[in-house]
Design an enzyme around this catalytic site. Structure first.
Site: not given
Ligand code: IPE
Ligand code: IPE
Ligand code: MG
Length: 256
Positions: A19, A36, A130
């Site tokens: 995240d 991303h 792995l």
């Molecule tokens: C969790 O991240 C899902 C992934 C990393 C794929 P999110 O960014 O979607 O989580 P919330 O909604 O902030 O909890």
């Molecule tokens: C995690 O990064 C990747 C996915 C959920 C696909 P985020 O896109 O949630 O990044 P933040 O949390 O907004 O920084």
């Molecule tokens: Mg996120």
């Protein structure tokens, strides 16, 4: 797959919520998609680390059931990135002995992505160095509901009696049932929550959270997480004294 038991201080199975991509991009005043893309590179660092350390299984949360609700433009760009990564990385993963498997609701992806997932899984099915699990369109509640449905179908068809359903039978129907549950869970990006990741499988997993944003998560951060893990006492409901006696009971509870 066969899981070779590594030294006890090293997790056999590592599960990660990757995240913070969006915030990493925002800090640089760049579109979220740039975050991303940078995040996809960090995935390779992480795989290298697991191969080097002999971690047998790595499960990565790439896209949650809830992430479909993001703006169309972001979902579309993520799907493109996912397809590109599948086209670009799978041969190299295969060459390195990585078995790739996807968990989640596959039917929600395009035909092109589903075909690539299928190809990656069949190409790498025999690899054992792995086990790489990619959770895509995955939700922990959905996983549990799916397991309940599959048991209900067996009961309705007369193949299973309700009284035979217990934790261990239930556990065979959730995702990754053939792997030991994650020993260590890592979430980057600073939020302290599970966000519907492996709800069943994480019951006794050691949790580790860091403020580091996923694109900046590197080998030294992973090392810090492993160090923290090595210093934890996993008691599984028992007492420290029991653990000191090398309680046979421990292997019984921890095997679940
Ligand atoms: C969790 O991240 C899902 C992934 C990393 C794929 P999110 O960014 O979607 O989580 P919330 O909604 O902030 O909890
Ligand atoms: C995690 O990064 C990747 C996915 C959920 C696909 P985020 O896109 O949630 O990044 P933040 O949390 O907004 O920084
Ligand atoms: Mg996120």
């Amino acid at each position: 797959m066969s899981i070779v038991t590594p030294p006890p201080a090293v997790p056999r199975h590592l599960a990660i919520i990757m995240d913070g991509n969006g915030r990493w991009a925002a800090q640089r005043k760049r579109p979220r998609m740039i975050g991303h893309r940078a995040g996809a590179r960090a995935v390779n660092t992480c795989i290298d680390f697991c191969l080097e350390r002999g971690i047998a299984a790595l499960t990565l949360f790439a896209f949650s059931s809830e992430n479909w609700g993001r703006p169309e433009e972001e979902v579309g760009a993520l799907m493109k990135l996912f397809l590109n990564a599948l086209e670009r990385e799978v041969d190299e993963l295969h060459r390195r002995g990585v078995r790739v498997r996807f968990i989640g609701e596959r039917q929600r992806f395009s035909d092109a992505i589903r075909a690539r997932m299928q190809h990656a899984e069949s190409l790498t099915a025999g690899n054992t160095r792995l086990h790489l699990g990619i959770a895509a369109s995955y939700g922990g509640r959905q996983d549990i509901a799916h397991a309940a449905r599959s048991l209900a179908e067996d009961v309705a068809a007369g193949r299973l009696r309700p009284e035979d359903i217990d934790e261990s039978v239930f556990g065979t129907r959730v995702a990754l049932a053939d792997l030991p549950p994650p020993d260590l869970f890592i979430r980057t990006g600073g939020d302290i929550r599970i966000s519907n990741f492996l709800l069943w499988q994480l019951a006794y997993t050691e949790l580790w959270f860091t403020d580091i944003l996923w694109p900046e998560f590197d080998a030294s951060a992973l090392q810090a997480a492993l160090q923290a893990y090595a210093s934890r006492e996993r008691r599984y409901g028992l007492t420290s004294a029991q653990l000191a006696q090398g309680a046979a009971a421990l292997s019984e509870v921890s095997a679940r």
